[in-house]
Design a protein around this motif. Structure first.
Motif, PDB file in Angstrom:
ATOM      1  N   LYS A  73      -9.705   5.639 -10.751  1.00 29.89           N
ATOM      2  CA  LYS A  73      -8.404   5.897 -11.412  1.00 29.89           C
ATOM      3  C   LYS A  73      -7.456   4.929 -12.375  1.00 29.89           C
ATOM      4  N   VAL A  74      -6.507   5.010 -12.955  1.00 26.47           N
ATOM      5  CA  VAL A  74      -5.765   4.571 -14.045  1.00 26.47           C
ATOM      6  C   VAL A  74      -4.139   4.138 -13.892  1.00 26.47           C
ATOM      7  N   LYS A  75      -4.604   2.935 -13.798  1.00 25.21           N
ATOM      8  CA  LYS A  75      -2.545   2.819 -13.310  1.00 25.21           C
ATOM      9  C   LYS A  75      -2.352   2.252 -14.440  1.00 25.21           C
ATOM     10  N   LEU A  76      -1.168   2.657 -15.559  1.00 29.48           N
ATOM     11  CA  LEU A  76      -0.336   2.250 -16.655  1.00 29.48           C
ATOM     12  C   LEU A  76       0.454   1.071 -15.706  1.00 29.48           C
ATOM     13  N   GLU A  77       0.717   0.196 -16.249  1.00 25.63           N
ATOM     14  CA  GLU A  77       0.833  -1.183 -15.891  1.00 25.63           C
ATOM     15  C   GLU A  77       2.803  -1.027 -16.336  1.00 25.63           C
ATOM     16  N   ARG A  78       3.749  -1.772 -16.045  1.00 26.09           N
ATOM     17  CA  ARG A  78       5.504  -2.284 -16.384  1.00 26.09           C
ATOM     18  C   ARG A  78       5.497  -0.796 -17.311  1.00 26.09           C
ATOM     19  N   VAL A  79       5.732   0.306 -16.136  1.00 31.64           N
ATOM     20  CA  VAL A  79       6.250   1.753 -17.106  1.00 31.64           C
ATOM     21  C   VAL A  79       7.563   2.267 -15.880  1.00 31.64           C
ATOM     22  N   GLY A  80       8.493   2.310 -16.609  1.00 31.02           N
ATOM     23  CA  GLY A  80       9.335   3.199 -16.417  1.00 31.02           C
ATOM     24  C   GLY A  80      10.362   2.034 -15.420  1.00 31.02           C
ATOM     25  N   SER A  81      10.767   0.821 -16.077  1.00 27.51           N
ATOM     26  CA  SER A  81      11.490   0.274 -15.822  1.00 27.51           C
ATOM     27  C   SER A  81      12.771  -0.019 -17.178  1.00 27.51           C
ATOM     28  N   PHE A  82      13.460   1.474 -17.116  1.00 25.85           N
ATOM     29  CA  PHE A  82      13.995   1.374 -18.104  1.00 25.85           C
ATOM     30  C   PHE A  82      14.785   2.452 -17.910  1.00 25.85           C
ATOM     31  N   ASN A  83      16.545   2.981 -18.065  1.00 26.24           N
ATOM     32  CA  ASN A  83      17.527   3.828 -18.144  1.00 26.24           C
ATOM     33  C   ASN A  83      17.265   5.165 -19.029  1.00 26.24           C
ATOM     34  N   GLY A  84      16.743   6.544 -18.821  1.00 23.26           N
ATOM     35  CA  GLY A  84      16.412   6.930 -20.001  1.00 23.26           C
ATOM     36  C   GLY A  84      15.478   7.864 -20.281  1.00 23.26           C
TER      37      GLY A  84
END
Length: 137
Positions: A73-84
Motif C-alpha cells: 500500500k502507499v502511505k501519504l506522509e504529512r497530510v491533514g495537519s491544517f484547518n480547511g
C-alpha cells in the motif's frame, strides 16, 4: 516583597501553562491501488511509478512524500495537519484522479488536527479499515 513576586510568578506560570504539552497528529492516510479484479497493482508490478501533487497555492505546488508499505500500500506522509480543505492530484501511467482532504483542529486538551473527510473525484474507491481501496483499471 520577594514572596509576593514569587506568588505572582507562580500564578502567571499556572495560568499560561494550563494546556497540556502535547500534539495530536492526524490519522494516517493509506491507499491501496487495485484493478477491477481486486489485484494489488503495486504487488503485481502494473503500477511501478506514480506521484501525488498538492494543488498549487500562489503558483507553487508541492509533491506529497509517499512511503510504500510492506503490504504493498502507499502511505501519504504529512497530510491533514491544517484547518480547511486541500486538493490533490494522483498521477500515473494508468490513470490520474483528483481528491481532497478536509481537516480541522482537534477538540482535546492537545493541539493538533484531525482528518474529517477524504473525497475522491471520478474514481471508484472504498473506505476499508485503516486504508482506502482505489480501483485504477
Amino acid at each position: 516583597m520577594s514572596k509576593k513576586i514569587l506568588l505572582l510568578f507562580s500564578l502567571t506560570f499556572i495560568l499560561f501553562s494550563c494546556k497540556e504539552d502535547c500534539y495530536t497528529h492526524p490519522d494516517s492516510v493509506v491507499f491501496e491501488f487495485v484493478n477491477s479484479h481486486g489485484e494489488n497493482l503495486i504487488q503485481n508490478g502494473s503500477l511501478p511509478t506514480f506521484s501525488i501533487q498538492e494543488e498549487a497555492v500562489n503558483g507553487v505546488s508541492a509533491g506529497v512524500q509517499l512511503t510504500k508499505t510492506d503490504d504493498h500500500k502507499v502511505k501519504l506522509e504529512r497530510v491533514g495537519s491544517f484547518n480547511g480543505t486541500k486538493n490533490y492530484r494522483f498521477f500515473s501511467a494508468i490513470r490520474f484522479f483528483d481528491f481532497s482532504i478536509r481537516s480541522s483542529p482537534v477538540t482535546t486538551e492537545c493541539d493538533g488536527f484531525q482528518i474529517d473527510h477524504i473525497e475522491f473525484d471520478s474514481i471508484s474507491s472504498t473506505k476499508e479499515d485503516k486504508f482506502y481501496r482505489i480501483v485504477l483499471e
